[in-house]
Design an enzyme around this catalytic site. Structure first.
Site, mmCIF file in Angstrom:
data_model
loop_
_atom_site.group_PDB
_atom_site.id
_atom_site.type_symbol
_atom_site.label_atom_id
_atom_site.label_comp_id
_atom_site.label_asym_id
_atom_site.label_seq_id
_atom_site.Cartn_x
_atom_site.Cartn_y
_atom_site.Cartn_z
ATOM 1 N N PRO A 127 0.816 -1.221 0.000
ATOM 2 C CA PRO A 127 0.000 0.000 0.000
ATOM 3 C C PRO A 127 0.852 1.274 0.000
ATOM 4 O O PRO A 127 0.518 2.243 -0.661
ATOM 5 C CB PRO A 127 -0.816 -0.129 1.288
ATOM 6 C CG PRO A 127 -0.925 -1.607 1.507
ATOM 7 C CD PRO A 127 0.351 -2.193 0.999
ATOM 8 N N SER A 131 6.485 2.575 -6.636
ATOM 9 C CA SER A 131 7.698 2.876 -7.407
ATOM 10 C C SER A 131 8.938 2.805 -6.526
ATOM 11 O O SER A 131 10.007 2.370 -6.971
ATOM 12 C CB SER A 131 7.590 4.269 -8.031
ATOM 13 O OG SER A 131 6.619 4.258 -9.057
ATOM 14 N N ILE A 156 -1.745 -7.737 -6.508
ATOM 15 C CA ILE A 156 -0.970 -8.930 -6.852
ATOM 16 C C ILE A 156 -1.718 -9.749 -7.914
ATOM 17 O O ILE A 156 -2.750 -10.381 -7.639
ATOM 18 C CB ILE A 156 -0.668 -9.777 -5.582
ATOM 19 C CG1 ILE A 156 0.033 -8.891 -4.530
ATOM 20 C CG2 ILE A 156 0.179 -10.999 -5.944
ATOM 21 C CD1 ILE A 156 1.283 -8.156 -5.003
ATOM 22 N N ARG A 269 -14.505 0.840 -44.300
ATOM 23 C CA ARG A 269 -15.423 1.946 -43.993
ATOM 24 C C ARG A 269 -15.358 3.004 -45.097
ATOM 25 O O ARG A 269 -14.279 3.507 -45.421
ATOM 26 C CB ARG A 269 -15.012 2.561 -42.643
ATOM 27 C CG ARG A 269 -15.705 3.841 -42.288
ATOM 28 C CD ARG A 269 -17.095 3.605 -41.786
ATOM 29 N NE ARG A 269 -17.699 4.841 -41.303
ATOM 30 C CZ ARG A 269 -18.990 5.006 -41.113
ATOM 31 N NH1 ARG A 269 -19.827 4.007 -41.358
ATOM 32 N NH2 ARG A 269 -19.459 6.141 -40.663
ATOM 33 N N GLN A 337 -9.563 6.712 -33.045
ATOM 34 C CA GLN A 337 -9.833 7.835 -33.935
ATOM 35 C C GLN A 337 -10.261 7.345 -35.322
ATOM 36 O O GLN A 337 -11.195 7.870 -35.925
ATOM 37 C CB GLN A 337 -8.568 8.713 -34.043
ATOM 38 C CG GLN A 337 -8.822 10.116 -34.511
ATOM 39 C CD GLN A 337 -9.642 10.914 -33.489
ATOM 40 O OE1 GLN A 337 -9.757 10.538 -32.337
ATOM 41 N NE2 GLN A 337 -10.242 11.988 -33.955
ATOM 42 N N ILE A 338 -9.579 6.322 -35.824
ATOM 43 C CA ILE A 338 -9.915 5.781 -37.152
ATOM 44 C C ILE A 338 -11.298 5.142 -37.127
ATOM 45 O O ILE A 338 -12.100 5.318 -38.038
ATOM 46 C CB ILE A 338 -8.823 4.784 -37.614
ATOM 47 C CG1 ILE A 338 -7.530 5.547 -37.934
ATOM 48 C CG2 ILE A 338 -9.294 3.966 -38.816
ATOM 49 C CD1 ILE A 338 -6.301 4.675 -38.127
ATOM 50 N N GLY A 340 -13.632 6.053 -35.206
ATOM 51 C CA GLY A 340 -14.616 7.111 -34.941
ATOM 52 C C GLY A 340 -15.616 6.674 -33.888
ATOM 53 O O GLY A 340 -15.237 6.050 -32.881
ATOM 54 N N GLY A 341 -16.893 6.953 -34.128
ATOM 55 C CA GLY A 341 -17.942 6.600 -33.148
ATOM 56 C C GLY A 341 -17.910 5.125 -32.809
ATOM 57 O O GLY A 341 -18.116 4.734 -31.652
ATOM 58 N N GLU A 364 4.906 -3.178 -13.792
ATOM 59 C CA GLU A 364 6.328 -3.576 -13.922
ATOM 60 C C GLU A 364 7.228 -2.346 -14.132
ATOM 61 O O GLU A 364 8.220 -2.400 -14.845
ATOM 62 C CB GLU A 364 6.510 -4.657 -14.985
ATOM 63 C CG GLU A 364 5.741 -5.923 -14.581
ATOM 64 C CD GLU A 364 6.220 -7.212 -15.184
ATOM 65 O OE1 GLU A 364 7.373 -7.296 -15.597
ATOM 66 O OE2 GLU A 364 5.407 -8.162 -15.201
HETATM 67 N N1 COS Z 1 19.941 -5.881 -11.405
HETATM 68 C C1 COS Z 1 20.652 -6.261 -10.313
HETATM 69 N N2 COS Z 1 20.795 -5.495 -9.213
HETATM 70 C C2 COS Z 1 20.193 -4.297 -9.231
HETATM 71 C C3 COS Z 1 19.441 -3.835 -10.325
HETATM 72 C C4 COS Z 1 19.333 -4.678 -11.444
HETATM 73 N N3 COS Z 1 18.630 -4.314 -12.522
HETATM 74 N N4 COS Z 1 18.953 -2.613 -10.044
HETATM 75 C C5 COS Z 1 19.396 -2.306 -8.808
HETATM 76 N N5 COS Z 1 20.124 -3.336 -8.326
HETATM 77 C C6 COS Z 1 20.814 -3.368 -7.033
HETATM 78 C C7 COS Z 1 21.815 -2.246 -6.974
HETATM 79 O O1 COS Z 1 23.072 -2.650 -7.503
HETATM 80 C C8 COS Z 1 21.894 -1.955 -5.493
HETATM 81 O O2 COS Z 1 22.725 -2.901 -4.855
HETATM 82 P P1 COS Z 1 24.124 -2.417 -4.195
HETATM 83 O O3 COS Z 1 23.703 -1.397 -3.158
HETATM 84 O O4 COS Z 1 24.679 -3.661 -3.613
HETATM 85 O O5 COS Z 1 24.912 -1.839 -5.311
HETATM 86 C C9 COS Z 1 20.482 -2.239 -5.002
HETATM 87 O O6 COS Z 1 19.883 -3.111 -5.980
HETATM 88 C C10 COS Z 1 19.669 -0.974 -4.875
HETATM 89 O O7 COS Z 1 19.638 -0.341 -6.120
HETATM 90 P P2 COS Z 1 19.220 1.183 -6.317
HETATM 91 O O8 COS Z 1 20.027 2.026 -5.354
HETATM 92 O O9 COS Z 1 19.290 1.498 -7.760
HETATM 93 O O10 COS Z 1 17.713 1.163 -5.789
HETATM 94 P P3 COS Z 1 16.641 2.318 -5.675
HETATM 95 O O11 COS Z 1 16.028 2.269 -4.342
HETATM 96 O O12 COS Z 1 17.216 3.612 -6.161
HETATM 97 O O13 COS Z 1 15.479 1.814 -6.676
HETATM 98 C C11 COS Z 1 14.269 1.654 -8.729
HETATM 99 C C12 COS Z 1 15.635 1.676 -7.998
HETATM 100 C C13 COS Z 1 13.480 2.942 -8.596
HETATM 101 C C14 COS Z 1 14.656 1.432 -10.182
HETATM 102 C C15 COS Z 1 13.431 0.455 -8.210
HETATM 103 O O14 COS Z 1 12.937 0.711 -6.926
HETATM 104 C C16 COS Z 1 12.290 0.111 -9.131
HETATM 105 O O15 COS Z 1 12.474 -0.568 -10.147
HETATM 106 N N6 COS Z 1 11.047 0.561 -8.788
HETATM 107 C C17 COS Z 1 9.883 0.181 -9.526
HETATM 108 C C18 COS Z 1 9.327 -1.068 -8.972
HETATM 109 C C19 COS Z 1 8.388 -1.707 -9.945
HETATM 110 O O16 COS Z 1 8.680 -1.858 -11.119
HETATM 111 N N7 COS Z 1 7.244 -2.102 -9.457
HETATM 112 C C20 COS Z 1 6.272 -2.696 -10.306
HETATM 113 C C21 COS Z 1 5.474 -3.646 -9.522
HETATM 114 S S1 COS Z 1 6.178 -5.196 -9.434
HETATM 115 S S2 COS Z 1 5.206 -6.072 -10.920
#
Ligand code: COS
Length: 386
Positions: A127, A131, A156, A269, A337-338, A340-341, A364
């Site tokens: 919750p 991101s 989920i 059409r 758009q193509i 239309g209605g 994702e």
């Molecule tokens: N592959 C392997 N390791 C990774 C990685 C990747 N693609 N991306 C980050 N890591 C590792 C980093 O190397 C870091 O480890 P170290 O501290 O040992 O170097 C650690 O993970 C933290 O990485 P980072 O500092 O980049 O993390 P952030 O908190 O800045 O987050 C984002 C990065 C914003 C990219 C991440 O939180 C994200 O992807 N958020 C979106 C989540 C999402 O897609 N949710 C969708 C729902 S799930 S279906």
């Protein structure tokens, strides 16, 4: 990498036929009833689709990512709800286990995932943590030979059908952020798991999401993915790198279908005495959509080939996911758009696609998160060269 062109082409032919003969005719009913019929699910299993990405040693098809995206291009030329049913099992629900699981964990779950007997779901979002995934608050506290999990996971996908959840939880409360997070494989029948009510979504009728609440849920210590604490966030990110490329391929598949429908409509059409496709303003929308689609497809294939060659594709997967999902949104908008209605009312199916594809720019990782990932890699590369 395509290992055997002939075998892949047979698989693509079967999927294409299945989509045309079974899934497309069922689209309206699935949307109206918010349910995929059991006989269609059984056919998906029989085709081996749930095992697409599970290694052959564990009973799956063991597709390379280039093979996988080609299958997805075909499978998704219909309502995305069909793909969604198997999407978590071939994608985010299983790939952490495939990449980082112990041999015992793999043998316990992968063969049953490959047949579709066990649906796998991925529990990252909460919750208050979307991101900013590293801020998640679900806890897993060690207690003898067990961990006790408490927390709520949100949106989920396939949770109502899941046999196993890959759950990201904080094992080290003294470490903030990513490093304190571990991943667990949690049997869905474990006491202490409660499912919330099914979310009412804008689209994707037939695919279901809900909260998964862990209330003093005791899991054996060997449920810890890979047997190592503190690796869960890294696993989740690796899973999402691959998942984002898979979603980009989904966008290409759905956009292919939408554009084919828009072209057919433009040719059929008639207004002002001729097919509307003869008008240059309509042709511009078709041409822009074709270009978007070609670019998205090319990006997906390029990133897939790079990953199969062993390269890290975090940047390419984010580029492909962002571009393909945004392009798919533009293509759906032009199609309305193509039409239309006729595109604004439910009968044509275009209105449904328009709502369905909106999700691609969100799940994702939103477009804005893909931008962050891309820029982070660019800056890191630049610093490394300085
Ligand atoms: N592959 C392997 N390791 C990774 C990685 C990747 N693609 N991306 C980050 N890591 C590792 C980093 O190397 C870091 O480890 P170290 O501290 O040992 O170097 C650690 O993970 C933290 O990485 P980072 O500092 O980049 O993390 P952030 O908190 O800045 O987050 C984002 C990065 C914003 C990219 C991440 O939180 C994200 O992807 N958020 C979106 C989540 C999402 O897609 N949710 C969708 C729902 S799930 S279906």
């Amino acid at each position: 990498m395509i290992r055997d062109t002939e075998t892949l082409s047979l698989l693509l032919d079967s999927v294409r036929r299945f989509v045309r003969e079974r899934l497309v005719p069922a689209e309206h009913a699935v949307s109206d009833n918010d349910q995929i019929p059991a006989d269609i699910v059984a056919e998906m299993k029989a085709l081996g689709l749930f095992g697409m990405t599970i290694p052959e040693a564990h009973g799956g098809l063991g597709l390379t990512i280039e093979e996988e995206v080609n299958v997805v291009f075909e499978l998704c030329q219909t309502s995305p709800a069909f793909r969604s049913l198997l999407g978590t099992t071939v994608g985010i629900g299983s790939q952490g286990l495939v990449m980082d699981g112990t041999p015992t964990q793999k043998s316990a779950w992968l063969p049953r995932m490959a047949t579709g007997e066990v649906i796998a779901s991925f529990c990252l979002t909460e919750p208050d943590s979307g991101s900013d995934a590293a801020s998640l608050r679900t806890r897993a506290v060690r207690d003898g030979d067990h961990y006790v999990i408490n927390g709520t996971k949100r949106y989920i996908t396939n949770a109502p059908y899941a046999g196993v959840f890959t759950v990201m939880a904080r094992t080290d409360l003294s470490v903030p952020g990513a490093a304190g997070i571990s991943a667990f494989l949690v049997d869905a029948t474990t006491p202490g798991i409660v499912l919330g009510k099914i979310d009412q979504k804008m689209g994707h009728k037939g695919s279901h999401t809900c909260d998964v609440i862990f209330d003093n849920c005791r899991v054996p210590a060997d449920s810890l993915l890979g047997g190592v604490e503190g690796q869960g966030f890294r696993t989740a990110m690796k899973v999402l790198d691959k998942g984002r490329l898979h979603i980009a391929a989904v966008c290409v598949g759905v956009a292919t279908r939408i554009l084919a429908d828009a072209l057919a409509y433009a040719m059929e059409r008639r207004q002002f005495g001729q097919a509307i496709g003869e008008f240059q303003l309509v042709q511009a929308m078709l041409a822009d959509s074709q270009t978007d689609l070609y670019a998205a497809r090319s990006m997906v294939l390029d990133a897939a080939q790079k990953r199969d060659a062993g390269q890290s594709i975090a940047l390419e997967a984010a580029c492909a996911k962002m571009f393909a999902s945004e392009a798919c949104g533009r293509i759906a908008d032009r199609a309305v758009q193509i039409f239309g209605g006729a595109g604004y009312v439910a009968d044509s199916g275009i209105e449904r696609f328009y709502r369905d594809v909106r999700l691609f720019r969100i799940y994702e990782g939103t477009t804005q998160i893909q931008q962050l990932v891309i820029a982070k890699h660019m800056l890191r590369e630049c610093r490394a060269q300085a």
